[in-house]
Design a protein around this motif. Structure first.
Motif, short mmCIF file in Angstrom:
data_model
loop_
_atom_site.label_atom_id
_atom_site.label_comp_id
_atom_site.label_asym_id
_atom_site.label_seq_id
_atom_site.Cartn_x
_atom_site.Cartn_y
_atom_site.Cartn_z
N SER A 7 -2.01 -6.24 16.69
CA SER A 7 -0.81 -5.42 16.57
C SER A 7 -0.69 -4.81 15.17
CB SER A 7 0.42 -6.27 16.89
OG SER A 7 1.59 -5.60 16.55
N VAL A 12 14.59 -8.27 9.65
CA VAL A 12 13.34 -7.62 9.25
C VAL A 12 12.18 -8.27 9.97
CG1 VAL A 12 11.80 -7.10 7.33
CG2 VAL A 12 14.28 -7.01 7.00
N ASN A 13 11.46 -7.51 10.78
CA ASN A 13 10.45 -8.15 11.60
C ASN A 13 9.04 -7.95 11.07
OD1 ASN A 13 8.61 -6.91 13.60
ND2 ASN A 13 10.45 -5.86 14.32
N ALA A 30 -3.24 -11.79 18.59
CA ALA A 30 -2.28 -10.75 19.00
C ALA A 30 -1.62 -10.12 17.77
CB ALA A 30 -1.23 -11.34 19.93
N LEU A 47 11.52 0.72 5.88
CA LEU A 47 11.53 -0.18 7.04
C LEU A 47 12.45 -1.38 6.82
CD1 LEU A 47 9.62 -0.57 9.72
CD2 LEU A 47 8.67 -2.41 8.37
N LYS A 89 -5.31 4.56 3.06
CA LYS A 89 -5.76 4.66 1.66
C LYS A 89 -7.28 4.58 1.56
CE LYS A 89 -2.63 3.13 -1.97
NZ LYS A 89 -2.16 1.98 -2.74
N GLN A 106 7.53 0.76 3.20
CA GLN A 106 7.99 -0.62 3.33
C GLN A 106 9.49 -0.72 3.02
OE1 GLN A 106 6.78 -3.67 4.33
NE2 GLN A 106 4.97 -2.61 5.06
N ILE A 115 8.71 -5.19 18.76
CA ILE A 115 7.39 -4.84 19.27
C ILE A 115 6.89 -5.95 20.19
CG2 ILE A 115 4.99 -4.49 18.59
CD1 ILE A 115 6.06 -3.41 15.92
N ALA A 152 -1.00 1.69 6.24
CA ALA A 152 -1.06 2.37 4.94
C ALA A 152 -2.32 1.98 4.17
CB ALA A 152 0.19 2.04 4.12
N MET A 153 -2.71 0.70 4.28
CA MET A 153 -3.93 0.25 3.59
C MET A 153 -5.16 0.95 4.16
SD MET A 153 -3.30 -3.86 3.19
CE MET A 153 -4.55 -4.29 1.99
N PRO A 190 3.52 -7.25 21.37
CA PRO A 190 2.08 -7.06 21.15
C PRO A 190 1.27 -7.25 22.43
CG PRO A 190 2.73 -9.19 20.33
CD PRO A 190 4.00 -8.51 20.79
N ALA A 243 0.84 -1.20 0.00
CA ALA A 243 0.00 0.00 0.00
C ALA A 243 0.88 1.25 0.00
CB ALA A 243 -0.92 -0.01 1.20
N GLN A 251 15.89 -1.92 9.00
CA GLN A 251 15.95 -3.08 9.90
C GLN A 251 17.04 -4.04 9.48
OE1 GLN A 251 12.19 -4.98 10.43
NE2 GLN A 251 11.44 -3.36 11.76
N LEU A 282 6.00 -8.08 12.47
CA LEU A 282 5.01 -7.22 13.13
C LEU A 282 5.17 -5.77 12.70
CD1 LEU A 282 4.55 -8.23 16.87
CD2 LEU A 282 3.06 -8.67 14.93
N ALA A 283 6.40 -5.29 12.66
CA ALA A 283 6.65 -3.89 12.29
C ALA A 283 6.23 -3.66 10.84
CB ALA A 283 8.12 -3.54 12.49
N SER A 284 6.61 -4.61 9.98
CA SER A 284 6.30 -4.48 8.57
C SER A 284 4.78 -4.54 8.34
CB SER A 284 7.03 -5.60 7.83
OG SER A 284 6.46 -5.82 6.58
N GLU A 285 4.10 -5.41 9.07
CA GLU A 285 2.65 -5.56 8.94
C GLU A 285 1.91 -4.32 9.46
OE1 GLU A 285 0.57 -7.79 7.52
OE2 GLU A 285 2.47 -8.37 6.61
N ARG A 286 2.41 -3.78 10.57
CA ARG A 286 1.76 -2.59 11.13
C ARG A 286 1.85 -1.43 10.14
NH1 ARG A 286 2.98 -0.63 17.22
NH2 ARG A 286 1.81 -2.51 17.70
N GLU A 287 3.02 -1.31 9.51
CA GLU A 287 3.23 -0.25 8.52
C GLU A 287 2.29 -0.45 7.33
OE1 GLU A 287 6.80 1.80 8.42
OE2 GLU A 287 5.17 3.07 7.73
N GLU A 288 2.23 -1.71 6.86
CA GLU A 288 1.44 -2.00 5.66
C GLU A 288 -0.06 -1.87 5.91
OE1 GLU A 288 2.14 -2.30 2.69
OE2 GLU A 288 0.49 -3.39 1.73
#
Lengths: 233, 200
Positions: free
Chosen positions: B79, B169-170, B75, A206, B185, A203, A228, B181-182, A230, A198, A210, B172-178
């Protein structure tokens, strides 16, 4: 003496959070890079992957990677890391001779793998902080520290100083080929980040930061806020 | 790479040893072992899927199944949704989690698909903050092995993993960002996000 100097400037702790004051410019360059990838890099990499047989691609990648070893070794020495220096020198010596100019990788078969590094890491070892996040047109993501590192690596590349004119172009061509090979090999992952996200800029930023912090051993301590929890909130 | 890995593995083994020696032993030791056993089992199932050669859709379903079985999906979904999770109704959270779990199966299934012919093995485990980190190495054909870490917690009442870290590259962080953003949008419309996640 060197050890004392190194001890005096220990690597800085990881920078928590994002440092992206140039986001607007970076986003513009990211848009450009995406266009460049879509129009030129990605299609070229598809052709490269389809036309060249796998052993040839491997040979080109080996050759390009072998030429990076003197730089890796020099940086290892500057970092006060004898293990890294010796590994890369040994690998270079073996692959350049037995491996016929670096086309083959007998050192890898013996378990002597490239201990990849760069001047950006040397600056990190010397105590330089990461600095702001940057994305350059054609070159992709970086930080202020790593951009300075890249510039120094290119300007002071031992191989560039030794090689004469025609060989220099082979070296450059092999590097380009090797990059195309990587783009093709990791195509689906790279595509998913660049074209399915998105917000591909966020992305990319990040992932780069990282992964870079991981390479520099900054995430091992688990102190970065990338970790993080959770269950905390 | 090997030298680096073994050095790191040695260091963390030592740390784990010290931690075990200084903590009330039985409970901690059991947790570390069970965290490791959980990931061992999850990886064994992943290895079977990546080498079974099923068609893509079936493979993604298999990955979703593994994810549901071994991960704390609630969880992770909470997150990933970030601050928006606090405003969501329980019904919306349920619908989001269900859609998100399919999305994860497809998205990460595609990544793991690149591991076909390869194998993953657990090399170490250690306590980290309030949870456990299980360290595994992925061996792919013709590539230097790389680092794959799993964060395991029992805060849900069971041992489940809640994060995967690939070369630093983690997830959770990547998913939270994505997901953030979704949602942005779609002007913060959670219902629209849920509908789109079902096909993303």
């Amino acid at each position: 003496m060197a050890a004392v100097l190194l001890a005096a400037c220990a690597p800085p702790p990881p920078q928590p959070g994002l440092n992206d004051p140039f986001e607007q410019t970076n986003r513009a360059f990211h848009g450009f890079n995406r266009g460049l990838d879509r129009a030129l890099v990605r299609p070229s990499s598809k052709i490269y992957g389809a036309v060249l047989p796998q052993p040839v691609q491997t040979g080109i990648a080996n050759f390009a990677s072998n030429l990076s070893l003197p730089g890796d070794a020099a940086n290892g020495a500057l970092q006060g890391n004898p293990e890294r220096f010796v590994t890369n020198v040994l690998r270079f010596a073996l692959n350049t001779t037995v491996g016929i100019g670096g086309l083959f990788d007998p050192a890898g078969a013996l378990g002597i793998h490239r201990d990849k590094t760069d001047f950006g890491e040397t600056l990190h070892v010397w105590g330089a902080g990461e600095g702001a996040y940057l994305e350059f047109p054609g070159l992709g993501p970086s930080t202020v520290r790593d951009a300075v590192g890249t510039a120094v690596d290119i300007a002071a590349n031992p191989v560039g100083m030794v090689l004469a004119s025609p060989e220099k172009y082979y070296a450059t061509a092999a590097k380009v080929g090797s990059k195309l090979g990587d783009r093709n090999r990791y195509s689906s992952t790279i595509d998913s980040v660049l074209y399915d996200s998105a917000d591909s800029y966020a992305q990319t930023r990040l992932l780069y930061l990282q992964n870079r912090r991981f390479e520099l051993g900054q995430t091992d301590a688990g102190t970065g806020d990338d970790f993080i929890d959770p269950y905390a909130d | 790479m090997n030298a680096v890995l073994s050095r790191r593995a040695f260091g963390s083994t030592l740390l784990a040893g010290i931690a075990l020696a200084t903590l009330p032993a039985p409970a901690r030791a059991l947790d570390l072992a069970s965290a490791r056993a959980l990931i061992d089992r999850a990886i064994a199932e992943v290895n079977i899927v990546i080498n079974a050669g099923k068609p893509e859709a079936a493979m993604f379903k298999d990955f979703e199944g593994i994810f549901v079985k071994y991960a704390d999906v609630d969880a992770i979904a909470r997150s990933a949704l970030g601050p928006a999770a606090r405003q969501a109704s329980p019904g919306q959270m349920k619908a989001f989690t269900a859609a998100y779990q399919g999305y994860i199966g497809r998205k990460y299934g595609r990544r793991f698909r690149e591991f076909i012919g390869g194998r993953i093995e657990v090399v170490d485990a250690k306590p980290l903050k309030s949870y456990f980190e299980v360290i595994s190495v992925a061996h792919l054909k013709g590539e230097a092995p790389f680092d794959l870490r799993w964060h395991v917690s029992n805060k849900s009442g069971r041992d489940l993993f809640f994060n995967i870290i690939i070369e630093g590259v983690n997830m959770l962080a990547s998913e939270r960002e994505e997901i953030g953003a979704m949602l942005k949008k779609r002007n913060g419309d959670l219902e629209a996000l849920i509908a789109d996640l079902k096909t993303a």
